[in-house]
Design a protein around this motif. Structure first.
Motif, mmCIF file in Angstrom:
data_model
loop_
_atom_site.group_PDB
_atom_site.id
_atom_site.type_symbol
_atom_site.label_atom_id
_atom_site.label_comp_id
_atom_site.label_asym_id
_atom_site.label_seq_id
_atom_site.Cartn_x
_atom_site.Cartn_y
_atom_site.Cartn_z
ATOM 1 N N ALA A 70 -11.310 2.236 0.105
ATOM 2 C CA ALA A 70 -12.579 2.918 0.366
ATOM 3 C C ALA A 70 -12.315 4.340 0.854
ATOM 4 O O ALA A 70 -11.281 4.642 1.460
ATOM 5 C CB ALA A 70 -13.378 2.140 1.401
ATOM 6 N N GLY A 71 -13.269 5.227 0.602
ATOM 7 C CA GLY A 71 -13.098 6.632 0.916
ATOM 8 C C GLY A 71 -12.808 6.918 2.370
ATOM 9 O O GLY A 71 -12.110 7.887 2.694
ATOM 10 N N GLU A 72 -13.343 6.104 3.294
ATOM 11 C CA GLU A 72 -13.102 6.383 4.706
ATOM 12 C C GLU A 72 -11.629 6.270 5.063
ATOM 13 O O GLU A 72 -11.151 6.942 5.990
ATOM 14 C CB GLU A 72 -13.923 5.424 5.584
ATOM 15 C CG GLU A 72 -13.588 3.952 5.400
ATOM 16 C CD GLU A 72 -14.424 3.060 6.301
ATOM 17 O OE1 GLU A 72 -15.044 3.576 7.251
ATOM 18 O OE2 GLU A 72 -14.447 1.829 6.058
ATOM 19 N N ALA A 73 -10.873 5.471 4.308
ATOM 20 C CA ALA A 73 -9.435 5.365 4.565
ATOM 21 C C ALA A 73 -8.737 6.672 4.203
ATOM 22 O O ALA A 73 -7.852 7.139 4.929
ATOM 23 C CB ALA A 73 -8.842 4.213 3.758
ATOM 24 N N TRP A 77 0.850 -1.188 0.000
ATOM 25 C CA TRP A 77 0.000 0.000 0.000
ATOM 26 C C TRP A 77 0.887 1.239 0.000
ATOM 27 O O TRP A 77 2.014 1.210 0.491
ATOM 28 C CB TRP A 77 -0.873 0.042 1.249
ATOM 29 C CG TRP A 77 -1.728 -1.158 1.526
ATOM 30 C CD1 TRP A 77 -1.304 -2.387 1.949
ATOM 31 C CD2 TRP A 77 -3.149 -1.232 1.440
ATOM 32 N NE1 TRP A 77 -2.376 -3.224 2.131
ATOM 33 C CE2 TRP A 77 -3.526 -2.542 1.827
ATOM 34 C CE3 TRP A 77 -4.142 -0.322 1.077
ATOM 35 C CZ2 TRP A 77 -4.857 -2.957 1.860
ATOM 36 C CZ3 TRP A 77 -5.475 -0.730 1.116
ATOM 37 C CH2 TRP A 77 -5.824 -2.031 1.495
ATOM 38 N N LEU A 78 0.332 2.335 -0.500
ATOM 39 C CA LEU A 78 1.025 3.622 -0.368
ATOM 40 C C LEU A 78 0.008 4.753 -0.408
ATOM 41 O O LEU A 78 -1.159 4.575 -0.755
ATOM 42 C CB LEU A 78 2.117 3.791 -1.415
ATOM 43 C CG LEU A 78 1.825 3.723 -2.911
ATOM 44 C CD1 LEU A 78 0.953 4.874 -3.404
ATOM 45 C CD2 LEU A 78 3.142 3.732 -3.682
ATOM 46 N N LEU A 79 0.492 5.944 -0.048
ATOM 47 C CA LEU A 79 -0.338 7.131 -0.034
ATOM 48 C C LEU A 79 -0.005 7.999 -1.236
ATOM 49 O O LEU A 79 1.164 8.173 -1.585
ATOM 50 C CB LEU A 79 -0.134 7.938 1.251
ATOM 51 C CG LEU A 79 -1.011 7.551 2.449
ATOM 52 C CD1 LEU A 79 -0.763 6.101 2.847
ATOM 53 C CD2 LEU A 79 -0.747 8.475 3.636
ATOM 54 N N LEU A 80 -1.050 8.536 -1.843
ATOM 55 C CA LEU A 80 -0.904 9.399 -3.003
ATOM 56 C C LEU A 80 -1.457 10.791 -2.695
ATOM 57 O O LEU A 80 -2.483 10.929 -2.019
ATOM 58 C CB LEU A 80 -1.667 8.835 -4.199
ATOM 59 C CG LEU A 80 -1.181 7.499 -4.770
ATOM 60 C CD1 LEU A 80 -2.187 6.996 -5.810
ATOM 61 C CD2 LEU A 80 0.195 7.640 -5.384
ATOM 62 N N ARG A 81 -0.779 11.791 -3.213
ATOM 63 C CA ARG A 81 -1.341 13.134 -3.217
ATOM 64 C C ARG A 81 -2.450 13.196 -4.286
ATOM 65 O O ARG A 81 -2.550 12.300 -5.133
ATOM 66 C CB ARG A 81 -0.248 14.155 -3.541
ATOM 67 C CG ARG A 81 0.919 14.182 -2.555
ATOM 68 C CD ARG A 81 1.927 15.229 -3.003
ATOM 69 N NE ARG A 81 3.144 15.198 -2.228
ATOM 70 C CZ ARG A 81 3.332 15.866 -1.090
ATOM 71 N NH1 ARG A 81 2.342 16.614 -0.610
ATOM 72 N NH2 ARG A 81 4.472 15.804 -0.442
ATOM 73 N N PRO A 82 -3.245 14.243 -4.254
ATOM 74 C CA PRO A 82 -4.314 14.346 -5.266
ATOM 75 C C PRO A 82 -3.797 14.318 -6.695
ATOM 76 O O PRO A 82 -4.521 13.888 -7.610
ATOM 77 C CB PRO A 82 -4.964 15.696 -4.938
ATOM 78 C CG PRO A 82 -4.743 15.866 -3.467
ATOM 79 C CD PRO A 82 -3.383 15.284 -3.212
ATOM 80 N N LEU A 102 3.295 10.142 -1.625
ATOM 81 C CA LEU A 102 3.607 10.851 -0.389
ATOM 82 C C LEU A 102 4.430 9.930 0.498
ATOM 83 O O LEU A 102 4.025 8.780 0.759
ATOM 84 C CB LEU A 102 2.327 11.262 0.333
ATOM 85 C CG LEU A 102 2.520 12.063 1.627
ATOM 86 C CD1 LEU A 102 3.103 13.439 1.317
ATOM 87 C CD2 LEU A 102 1.197 12.198 2.377
ATOM 88 N N THR A 103 5.569 10.389 0.957
ATOM 89 C CA THR A 103 6.419 9.595 1.847
ATOM 90 C C THR A 103 6.789 10.421 3.067
ATOM 91 O O THR A 103 6.596 11.643 3.110
ATOM 92 C CB THR A 103 7.710 9.128 1.147
ATOM 93 O OG1 THR A 103 8.614 10.234 1.012
ATOM 94 C CG2 THR A 103 7.416 8.512 -0.213
ATOM 95 N N ALA A 134 -3.090 15.967 8.055
ATOM 96 C CA ALA A 134 -3.421 17.367 7.793
ATOM 97 C C ALA A 134 -3.209 17.747 6.332
ATOM 98 O O ALA A 134 -2.758 18.848 6.016
ATOM 99 C CB ALA A 134 -2.621 18.290 8.709
ATOM 100 N N GLN A 135 -3.543 16.826 5.449
ATOM 101 C CA GLN A 135 -3.503 17.116 4.016
ATOM 102 C C GLN A 135 -4.294 16.039 3.283
ATOM 103 O O GLN A 135 -4.450 14.925 3.778
ATOM 104 C CB GLN A 135 -2.069 17.159 3.495
ATOM 105 C CG GLN A 135 -1.290 15.872 3.653
ATOM 106 C CD GLN A 135 0.110 15.993 3.083
ATOM 107 O OE1 GLN A 135 0.307 16.207 1.901
ATOM 108 N NE2 GLN A 135 1.108 15.864 3.947
ATOM 109 N N PRO A 136 -4.825 16.370 2.105
ATOM 110 C CA PRO A 136 -5.605 15.365 1.373
ATOM 111 C C PRO A 136 -4.713 14.266 0.814
ATOM 112 O O PRO A 136 -3.669 14.542 0.215
ATOM 113 C CB PRO A 136 -6.254 16.179 0.249
ATOM 114 C CG PRO A 136 -5.357 17.366 0.073
ATOM 115 C CD PRO A 136 -4.807 17.683 1.427
ATOM 116 N N VAL A 137 -5.105 13.029 1.044
ATOM 117 C CA VAL A 137 -4.360 11.877 0.545
ATOM 118 C C VAL A 137 -5.345 10.818 0.078
ATOM 119 O O VAL A 137 -6.522 10.833 0.430
ATOM 120 C CB VAL A 137 -3.430 11.267 1.626
ATOM 121 C CG1 VAL A 137 -2.373 12.252 2.063
ATOM 122 C CG2 VAL A 137 -4.234 10.767 2.820
#
Length: 273
Positions: free
Chosen positions: A100-103, A35-40, A45-46, A112-115
């Protein structure tokens, strides 16, 4: 040598868990960095730019992960096997599947930022780069360059000594010992080997599973962030730059590519050549 610890980080740049055994798959340890986090905008994002990520933990479960924060909050997220594909700027991979969106909301509130949280459904879609020792058919999870990162305690002890020596030379008090967690290894080895002997290894066997050493691991600014306090300092890069700088980079640990699958367990014998 022996395998003394094994670490799984289900979400890239989030805190992970220590495990006493793990399944080795062609692309890395089971559950590691899927899994990883993405900016819009699709950029990854790391914790290099968002150190708060290290204060969150991801624990694997059957078909899911559980995200936890330091205040007792948690959220279980299912693997989005039918989730919509989303473009990613991660190297050698075009899309991930969105959770899912709740994640996204849970993580965004804490960072404190959209991910957006993405999941790699099939690691065979992402190859190991030839520039990092990959060969045709070598698959990769969401790690930067290699399926596993191996580090040794003799090398860490030598690095700790160098850090103390440098502090004393500058007239500073000796710092607390640097934890291995700064390097986020998947496997940690210990035994009667010289510090940085791993630089010259080409093969490693852990228990009954064989690995090829793909390359030495160059270290980035993420190692400067204390995973407990989430503050940044100058170590270990300052000391590695003094003692382990080559080709304009600093080095600690080696990247491994599995030559077989199977189980590894803390305490397993390790043979390197």
């Amino acid at each position: 040598m022996r395998l003394v610890s094994t670490h799984v980080h289900p979400v890239k740049s989030l805190g992970g868990v220590d495990v006493d055994h793990a399944t080795v798959e062609p692309w890395g340890l089971r559950h590691d960095r899927r899994w990883l986090l993405l900016r819009p905008d699709g950029e990854v994002l790391t914790a290099r730019t968002a150190p708060r990520m290290l204060g969150l933990t991801a624990t694997p479960g059957p078909g899911s992960i559980t995200l936890s924060d330091r205040d007792g909050g948690s959220l279980t997220v299912a693997e989005p096997v039918d989730g919509p594909p989303v473009a990613t700027a991660l190297s050698r991979l075009d899309t991930l599947r969105l959770a899912a969106g709740e994640a996204h909301d849970w993580l965004g509130d804490r960072l404190a930022q959209p991910v957006r949280l993405g999941w790699l459904d099939d690691p065979r879609r992402r190859p190991v780069s030839a520039a990092h020792g990959g060969r045709p058919g070598d698959p990769l999870n969401l790690s930067d360059a290699g399926p596993l990162l191996a580090a040794t305690l003799p090398s860490l002890r030598r690095l700790r000594d160098w850090i103390v020596e440098g502090a004393l030379e500058r007239g500073e008090p000796a710092p607390d010992p640097l934890p291995m967690a700064r390097f986020r290894p998947t496997v940690v080895l210990d035994g009667p080997v010289a510090p940085f002997a791993e630089d010259d290894w080409t093969r490693v066997r852990i228990g009954a599973v064989d690995f090829r050493v793909a390359e030495r691991c160059d270290r980035c600014s993420l190692t400067l962030v204390d995973p407990v306090t989430l503050t940044s300092g100058r170590e270990p890069i300052r000391t590695l730059a003094r003692h382990r700088r080559r080709d304009g980079k600093t080095w600690f640990g080696v990247r491994l590519i599995p030559l077989a699958t199977g189980e590894i367990r803390v305490g397993d014998p390790v043979v390197a050549s």
